[in-house]
Write a protein that holds these residues in place. Structure first.
Motif, PDB file in Angstrom:
ATOM      1  N   GLY A   1     -24.529 -46.693 -12.301  1.00 16.74           N
ATOM      2  CA  GLY A   1     -24.034 -45.542 -11.558  1.00 16.74           C
ATOM      3  C   GLY A   1     -24.027 -45.795 -10.065  1.00 16.74           C
ATOM      4  O   GLY A   1     -23.090 -45.414  -9.354  1.00 16.74           O
ATOM      5  N   ALA A   2     -25.070 -46.471  -9.547  1.00 14.00           N
ATOM      6  CA  ALA A   2     -25.145 -46.787  -8.121  1.00 14.00           C
ATOM      7  C   ALA A   2     -24.102 -47.819  -7.733  1.00 14.00           C
ATOM      8  O   ALA A   2     -23.436 -47.702  -6.694  1.00 14.00           O
ATOM      9  CB  ALA A   2     -26.549 -47.293  -7.777  1.00 14.00           C
ATOM     10  N   VAL A   3     -23.939 -48.836  -8.563  1.00 14.05           N
ATOM     11  CA  VAL A   3     -22.971 -49.899  -8.276  1.00 14.05           C
ATOM     12  C   VAL A   3     -21.541 -49.352  -8.229  1.00 14.05           C
ATOM     13  O   VAL A   3     -20.712 -49.796  -7.430  1.00 14.05           O
ATOM     14  CB  VAL A   3     -23.084 -51.027  -9.331  1.00 14.05           C
ATOM     15  N   SER A   4     -21.249 -48.362  -9.067  1.00 13.97           N
ATOM     16  CA  SER A   4     -19.874 -47.853  -9.171  1.00 13.97           C
ATOM     17  C   SER A   4     -19.489 -46.933  -8.029  1.00 13.97           C
ATOM     18  O   SER A   4     -18.336 -46.512  -7.941  1.00 13.97           O
ATOM     19  CB  SER A   4     -19.691 -47.115 -10.506  1.00 13.97           C
ATOM     20  N   ILE A   5     -20.428 -46.602  -7.129  1.00 18.73           N
ATOM     21  CA  ILE A   5     -20.084 -45.752  -5.990  1.00 18.73           C
ATOM     22  C   ILE A   5     -19.081 -46.458  -5.087  1.00 18.73           C
ATOM     23  O   ILE A   5     -18.144 -45.845  -4.571  1.00 18.73           O
ATOM     24  CB  ILE A   5     -21.352 -45.402  -5.181  1.00 18.73           C
ATOM     25  N   LYS A   6     -19.272 -47.745  -4.902  1.00 17.52           N
ATOM     26  CA  LYS A   6     -18.411 -48.507  -4.011  1.00 17.52           C
ATOM     27  C   LYS A   6     -17.155 -48.992  -4.736  1.00 17.52           C
ATOM     28  O   LYS A   6     -17.105 -49.070  -5.960  1.00 17.52           O
ATOM     29  CB  LYS A   6     -19.168 -49.708  -3.440  1.00 17.52           C
TER      30      LYS A   6
END
Length: 386
Positions: free
Chosen positions: A165-170
């Motif tokens: 989820g954190a990786v997909s923010i960018k």
């Protein structure tokens, strides 16, 4: 990789941003280190894909206030003194019935379909970008990825899903890991430890839920007072966040309320800078007092800059006109790393600010020509109903 303040200032003088060590500009050695970090993290989270962590952080506490007595036209109060607004609006509740606009939802509630669809849209956008730039289908998010707020249990978070989820923010999955490498001096082991600690922090504090709640889940005083706002761009094209320090009143509320506001704002900035751009922050210290900058808040903001949102800031301009800042700076300085210190620039006059921000982007409050202003409108009951 260590930077200097001189090199940061040089970028603005030439209007040419340094791309060394940035995605798309890696050296062969940097590319190998990035690949090694990916391998370590993928192996770590795949080895125990079902591991969860309890949601028990400071930021998940309930905001116990009843805003039903506020008129809808009381939303934007940026012209009033912060002490007056927070004193008038503060009200403890003890479980009585009534409209509570800012209460965090019960852990037994499930997210609605509209916001689930929004989450899918964000993930699909990341995938579509990778497919388009690669010219073929390159899976990014694994099929087993399950957004955290879709889980039936809301008192735990799955670390595997929190990571993705954190990786997909960018816009590109390399961007986040690259920032951990830069802040760790390209030491893969340190970057690995940092990435794990940030993922655990995001899980324990349910950061996905803070973003999911949006304005309904953060302090309404902070929104009504207009403490921060995006006003334009700096000379390098980075988004410009204008912060009026005098309007910050963390002591008027529980400490976690303002921290949650900061996290919501910083995560929003990650979405605004979805490529590898950074956010430029202009802090106006005009007329501030030490009540605006208690140590607990300052220390939390430093942690955000060197750990939780490492390398997210391009430059932080501190417009200072008071001797009181000496005390404030003495609180911050011991905790800063070399790179973050290099990005902090003191400016005494608005003319010095113009070295970094063109006049048409500078807020009118500082003598610029940018007349953009925000007008916060209080949420209404049922406004998000399908």
């Amino acid at each position: 990789m260590t930077i200097s303040q001189e090199s940061v200032i040089q970028e603005y003088e030439t209007k040419v941003q340094d791309t060394n060590g940035c995605p798309g500009h890696f050296t062969a050695q940097e590319q190998r280190k990035l690949g090694k970090l990916w391998s370590m993290l993928l192996d770590h989270y795949k080895s125990d894909q079902e591991k969860t962590i309890n949601v028990n952080g400071e930021l998940v506490q309930r905001i116990s206030r009843d805003w039903s007595g506020l008129d809808v036209h009381e939303g934007h109060l940026s012209d009033e003194e912060p002490e007056v607004v927070t004193r008038r609006a503060w009200k403890f509740t003890k479980g009585e019935s009534g409209l509570r606009r800012l209460n965090i939802r019960s852990r037994t509630e499930k997210p609605n379909r509209e916001k689930q669809a929004l989450d899918r849209h964000v993930n699909e956008t990341v995938q579509q970008y990778i497919d388009r730039t690669a010219g073929r289908h390159v899976p990014v998010l694994p099929d087993s990825f399950f957004p955290s707020f879709k889980h039936p249990r809301t008192d735990t978070r799955n670390l595997y899903d929190t990571f993705w989820g954190a990786v997909s923010i960018k816009q590109h999955p390399d961007i986040l890991l690259h920032r951990y490498l830069r802040v760790s001096g390209w030491d893969v082991e340190k970057a690995f430890a940092l990435a794990k600690s940030v993922v655990e922090w995001r899980a324990s504090e349910a950061i996905d839920k803070i973003n999911y709640e949006g304005e309904m889940g953060v302090g309404c005083d902070e929104l009504r007072l207009g403490m921060t706002r995006l006003v334009g761009r700096d000379r390098l094209g980075n988004p410009l966040l204008f912060v009026r320090v005098k309007r910050i009143m963390p002591r008027a509320n529980e400490g976690y309320v303002f921290k949650r506001y900061l996290v919501n704002k910083f995560d929003l900035m990650q979405t605004v800078t979805r490529k590898h751009a950074r956010i430029t922050m202009l802090y106006d210290f005009t007329g501030f007092s030490m009540d605006n900058t208690p140590f607990s808040m300052v220390y939390f903001m430093v942690l955000m800059g060197i750990r939780y949102y490492a390398e997210a800031s391009g430059v932080m301009l501190l417009l200072v006109d008071s001797w009181l800042f000496t005390n404030f700076w003495s609180l911050i300085r011991p905790f800063l790393d070399v790179n973050l210190s290099a990005r902090i620039v003191f400016v005494k006059t608005v003319d010095e600010v113009r070295r970094f921000v063109d006049d048409d982007q500078l807020p009118v409050e500082l003598g610029g020509k940018n007349t953009f202003a925000t007008n916060f409108v209080l949420p209404k009951e049922g406004e998000n109903a399908p």
